[in-house]
Design a protein around this motif. Structure first.
Motif, PDB file in Angstrom:
ATOM      1  N   UNK A  46       0.847  -1.184   0.000  1.00  0.00           N
ATOM      2  CA  UNK A  46       0.000   0.000   0.000  1.00  0.00           C
ATOM      3  C   UNK A  46       0.885   1.238   0.000  1.00  0.00           C
ATOM      4  N   UNK A  47       0.632   2.126  -0.962  1.00  0.00           N
ATOM      5  CA  UNK A  47       1.370   3.380  -1.053  1.00  0.00           C
ATOM      6  C   UNK A  47       0.516   4.482  -0.431  1.00  0.00           C
ATOM      7  N   UNK A  48       1.114   5.262   0.481  1.00  0.00           N
ATOM      8  CA  UNK A  48       0.356   6.306   1.174  1.00  0.00           C
ATOM      9  C   UNK A  48       1.136   7.616   1.181  1.00  0.00           C
ATOM     10  N   UNK A  49       0.445   8.661   0.783  1.00  0.00           N
ATOM     11  CA  UNK A  49       0.981  10.020   0.882  1.00  0.00           C
ATOM     12  C   UNK A  49       0.201  10.718   1.985  1.00  0.00           C
ATOM     13  N   UNK A  50       0.904  11.243   2.981  1.00  0.00           N
ATOM     14  CA  UNK A  50       0.211  11.796   4.126  1.00  0.00           C
ATOM     15  C   UNK A  50       0.973  12.990   4.712  1.00  0.00           C
ATOM     16  N   UNK A  51       0.250  13.754   5.554  1.00  0.00           N
ATOM     17  CA  UNK A  51       0.832  14.916   6.217  1.00  0.00           C
ATOM     18  C   UNK A  51       1.009  14.597   7.692  1.00  0.00           C
ATOM     19  N   UNK A  52       2.242  14.724   8.178  1.00  0.00           N
ATOM     20  CA  UNK A  52       2.563  14.587   9.594  1.00  0.00           C
ATOM     21  C   UNK A  52       3.871  15.327   9.830  1.00  0.00           C
ATOM     22  N   UNK A  53       3.739  16.595  10.282  1.00  0.00           N
ATOM     23  CA  UNK A  53       4.917  17.466  10.375  1.00  0.00           C
ATOM     24  C   UNK A  53       5.674  17.493   9.050  1.00  0.00           C
ATOM     25  N   UNK A  54       4.937  17.739   7.997  1.00  0.00           N
ATOM     26  CA  UNK A  54       5.496  17.726   6.652  1.00  0.00           C
ATOM     27  C   UNK A  54       4.811  16.675   5.809  1.00  0.00           C
ATOM     28  N   UNK A  55       5.125  16.685   4.537  1.00  0.00           N
ATOM     29  CA  UNK A  55       4.536  15.740   3.594  1.00  0.00           C
ATOM     30  C   UNK A  55       5.437  14.512   3.500  1.00  0.00           C
ATOM     31  N   UNK A  56       4.848  13.331   3.673  1.00  0.00           N
ATOM     32  CA  UNK A  56       5.621  12.086   3.697  1.00  0.00           C
ATOM     33  C   UNK A  56       4.964  11.029   2.832  1.00  0.00           C
ATOM     34  N   UNK A  57       5.788  10.088   2.366  1.00  0.00           N
ATOM     35  CA  UNK A  57       5.323   8.966   1.549  1.00  0.00           C
ATOM     36  C   UNK A  57       5.820   7.675   2.184  1.00  0.00           C
ATOM     37  N   UNK A  58       4.920   6.709   2.346  1.00  0.00           N
ATOM     38  CA  UNK A  58       5.286   5.436   2.965  1.00  0.00           C
ATOM     39  C   UNK A  58       4.738   4.283   2.155  1.00  0.00           C
ATOM     40  N   UNK A  59       5.467   3.175   2.185  1.00  0.00           N
ATOM     41  CA  UNK A  59       5.034   1.933   1.551  1.00  0.00           C
ATOM     42  C   UNK A  59       4.936   0.873   2.645  1.00  0.00           C
ATOM     43  N   UNK A  60       3.755   0.271   2.764  1.00  0.00           N
ATOM     44  CA  UNK A  60       3.503  -0.699   3.831  1.00  0.00           C
ATOM     45  C   UNK A  60       2.932  -1.989   3.251  1.00  0.00           C
ATOM     46  N   UNK A  61       3.206  -3.078   3.935  1.00  0.00           N
ATOM     47  CA  UNK A  61       2.602  -4.373   3.610  1.00  0.00           C
ATOM     48  C   UNK A  61       2.203  -5.008   4.932  1.00  0.00           C
ATOM     49  N   UNK A  62       0.900  -4.974   5.192  1.00  0.00           N
ATOM     50  CA  UNK A  62       0.444  -5.418   6.496  1.00  0.00           C
ATOM     51  C   UNK A  62       0.951  -4.476   7.567  1.00  0.00           C
ATOM     52  N   UNK A  63       1.641  -5.022   8.545  1.00  0.00           N
ATOM     53  CA  UNK A  63       2.187  -4.205   9.628  1.00  0.00           C
ATOM     54  C   UNK A  63       3.626  -3.771   9.363  1.00  0.00           C
ATOM     55  N   UNK A  64       4.171  -4.140   8.214  1.00  0.00           N
ATOM     56  CA  UNK A  64       5.565  -3.818   7.898  1.00  0.00           C
ATOM     57  C   UNK A  64       5.648  -2.540   7.064  1.00  0.00           C
ATOM     58  N   UNK A  65       6.586  -1.674   7.444  1.00  0.00           N
ATOM     59  CA  UNK A  65       6.891  -0.491   6.642  1.00  0.00           C
ATOM     60  C   UNK A  65       8.100  -0.817   5.779  1.00  0.00           C
ATOM     61  N   UNK A  66       7.891  -0.807   4.469  1.00  0.00           N
ATOM     62  CA  UNK A  66       8.944  -1.221   3.540  1.00  0.00           C
ATOM     63  C   UNK A  66       9.828  -0.056   3.090  1.00  0.00           C
ATOM     64  N   UNK A  67       9.260   1.135   3.034  1.00  0.00           N
ATOM     65  CA  UNK A  67      10.042   2.295   2.579  1.00  0.00           C
ATOM     66  C   UNK A  67       9.330   3.557   3.029  1.00  0.00           C
ATOM     67  N   UNK A  68      10.080   4.635   3.122  1.00  0.00           N
ATOM     68  CA  UNK A  68       9.494   5.918   3.488  1.00  0.00           C
ATOM     69  C   UNK A  68      10.353   7.072   3.000  1.00  0.00           C
ATOM     70  N   UNK A  69       9.689   8.160   2.609  1.00  0.00           N
ATOM     71  CA  UNK A  69      10.397   9.351   2.135  1.00  0.00           C
ATOM     72  C   UNK A  69       9.751  10.583   2.765  1.00  0.00           C
ATOM     73  N   UNK A  70      10.585  11.506   3.221  1.00  0.00           N
ATOM     74  CA  UNK A  70      10.127  12.808   3.691  1.00  0.00           C
ATOM     75  C   UNK A  70      10.306  13.794   2.548  1.00  0.00           C
ATOM     76  N   UNK A  71       9.226  14.441   2.121  1.00  0.00           N
ATOM     77  CA  UNK A  71       9.232  15.239   0.900  1.00  0.00           C
ATOM     78  C   UNK A  71       9.409  16.731   1.145  1.00  0.00           C
ATOM     79  N   UNK A  72       9.228  17.171   2.378  1.00  0.00           N
ATOM     80  CA  UNK A  72       9.329  18.590   2.681  1.00  0.00           C
ATOM     81  C   UNK A  72       8.045  19.100   3.288  1.00  0.00           C
ATOM     82  N   UNK A  73       7.996  20.410   3.541  1.00  0.00           N
ATOM     83  CA  UNK A  73       6.830  20.982   4.198  1.00  0.00           C
ATOM     84  C   UNK A  73       5.804  21.427   3.172  1.00  0.00           C
TER      85      UNK A  73
END
Length: 339
Positions: free
Chosen positions: A125-152
């Motif tokens: 699952x690919x998710x783009x979300x806001x949490x103290x800035x804009x972030x992108x995360x890749x998850x599979x079940x309860x595992x976080x496979x990758x993450x990027x902080x994109x800026x404010x």
């Protein structure tokens, strides 16, 4: 050249609407990039307090106090990198002080902007979300496979780019002062990471638009094409991509547009501001050598500066100014002299 003031003036400028205080005395409100004039001594110290009256989009502004020192009529280099000092003449000094900034804290739950299933059949699952800035995360079940902080920023999107031989993931982020595009391969490794005033994909080509600091609002477009498994940049092209070419009237605007065109080495545009007689008498290489490099062009702040333009260069907190005087004929520049 001399300013027509018997008492030295300090011209205070800042980058946000702010209340200005000097040596404990309030001198009123200064609009962003406007100015407040304060009489000062050309010997000793003065303390300038800049109190912001607004906040930025994703930033909070806070007050700053800076000390300015003068010795024998000369401003000394500032000790802070958020201050620039310019001496216009023996009676007028200018200081630019940036307000303090820090990101607004988001104490609430993360806000999801977009969420998509990976197109590779992995269940990610690919998710783009806001949490103290804009972030992108890749998850599979309860595992976080990758993450990027994109800026404010608070907006963006996830999409997919079919190159013909592979499917790439595109994360577009609208940040506070720019746009960013991050393109990932199927292993979630970056293939392209670009920023600009506008970034988008059109007809299978990534386009990055950057605005130049010019009166004519020039823009530069760099195209990235996918070739042989990677993105290749083409030579940047000048044009107008997000707005129409502006028009202006007036001698100051003509002089400023000319100097900026010379600085940017837009030869054809630069000579278009000259009379036919002046065009015949000088080549662009001579114009480039005469105008030189500068970071900003402004009308002088002192009286008696008709048809004069100040070319400002900054380094290590100190700014120098060259004054040029322009003569005009039918709205075109007929002669230029250094004051």
């Amino acid at each position: 050249m001399s300013g027509m003031f018997s008492v030295p003036l300090l011209i205070i400028r800042t980058d946000a609407d702010a209340l200005i205080e000097v040596n404990g005395q309030q001198y009123g409100e200064c609009r962003a990039f406007g100015q407040v004039a304060v009489p000062v001594s050309d010997e000793g110290e003065c303390y300038v307090l800049v109190m912001p009256l607004v906040n930025g989009g994703t930033s909070r502004f806070y007050p700053v106090t800076r000390k300015l020192s003068f010795r024998d009529g000369e401003p000394l280099p500032p000790v802070s990198d958020d201050v620039t000092v310019l001496k216009w003449d023996d009676a007028i000094y200018e200081v630019m002080i940036k307000v303090g900034r820090f990101p607004k804290e988001d104490t609430g739950a993360p806000k999801v902007i977009a969420s998509l299933k990976a197109p590779y059949g992995t269940g990610d699952i690919y998710t783009l979300y806001v949490e103290n800035g804009l972030k992108f995360a890749v998850e599979n079940g309860s595992r976080v496979l990758a993450g990027y902080s994109l800026g404010y920023g608070t907006d963006g999107s996830i999409s997919f780019f079919d190159t013909g031989d592979r499917l790439l993931t595109v994360i577009s982020a609208k940040l506070e002062e720019r746009e960013r595009m991050l393109i990932l391969d199927s292993a979630l490794s970056p293939m392209l990471d670009v920023t600009g005033d506008a970034v988008y994909i059109e007809d299978g080509t990534v386009r990055v638009i950057k605005r130049l600091n010019t009166l004519m609002l020039h823009e530069i477009c760099t195209e990235y094409n996918y070739e042989n498994g990677r993105f290749t940049a083409k030579k940047p092209i000048r044009g107008y991509y997000t707005h129409k070419k502006p028009s202006f009237t007036g001698n100051y605007e003509t002089a400023m547009a000319f100097c900026e065109a010379v600085r940017e080495e837009f030869a054809e545009e630069a000579v278009s501001y000259l009379t036919e007689e002046l065009k015949k008498g000088v080549g662009f290489s001579e114009l480039r050598e005469f105008v030189g490099s500068f970071t900003d062009a402004r009308v002088p702040v002192f009286a008696g500066s008709e048809n004069m333009l100040g070319l400002i260069s900054s380094a290590d907190g100190m700014a120098t100014v060259r004054l040029l005087k322009f003569d005009f004929s039918d709205g075109l520049i007929s002669n230029i002299t250094e004051c």
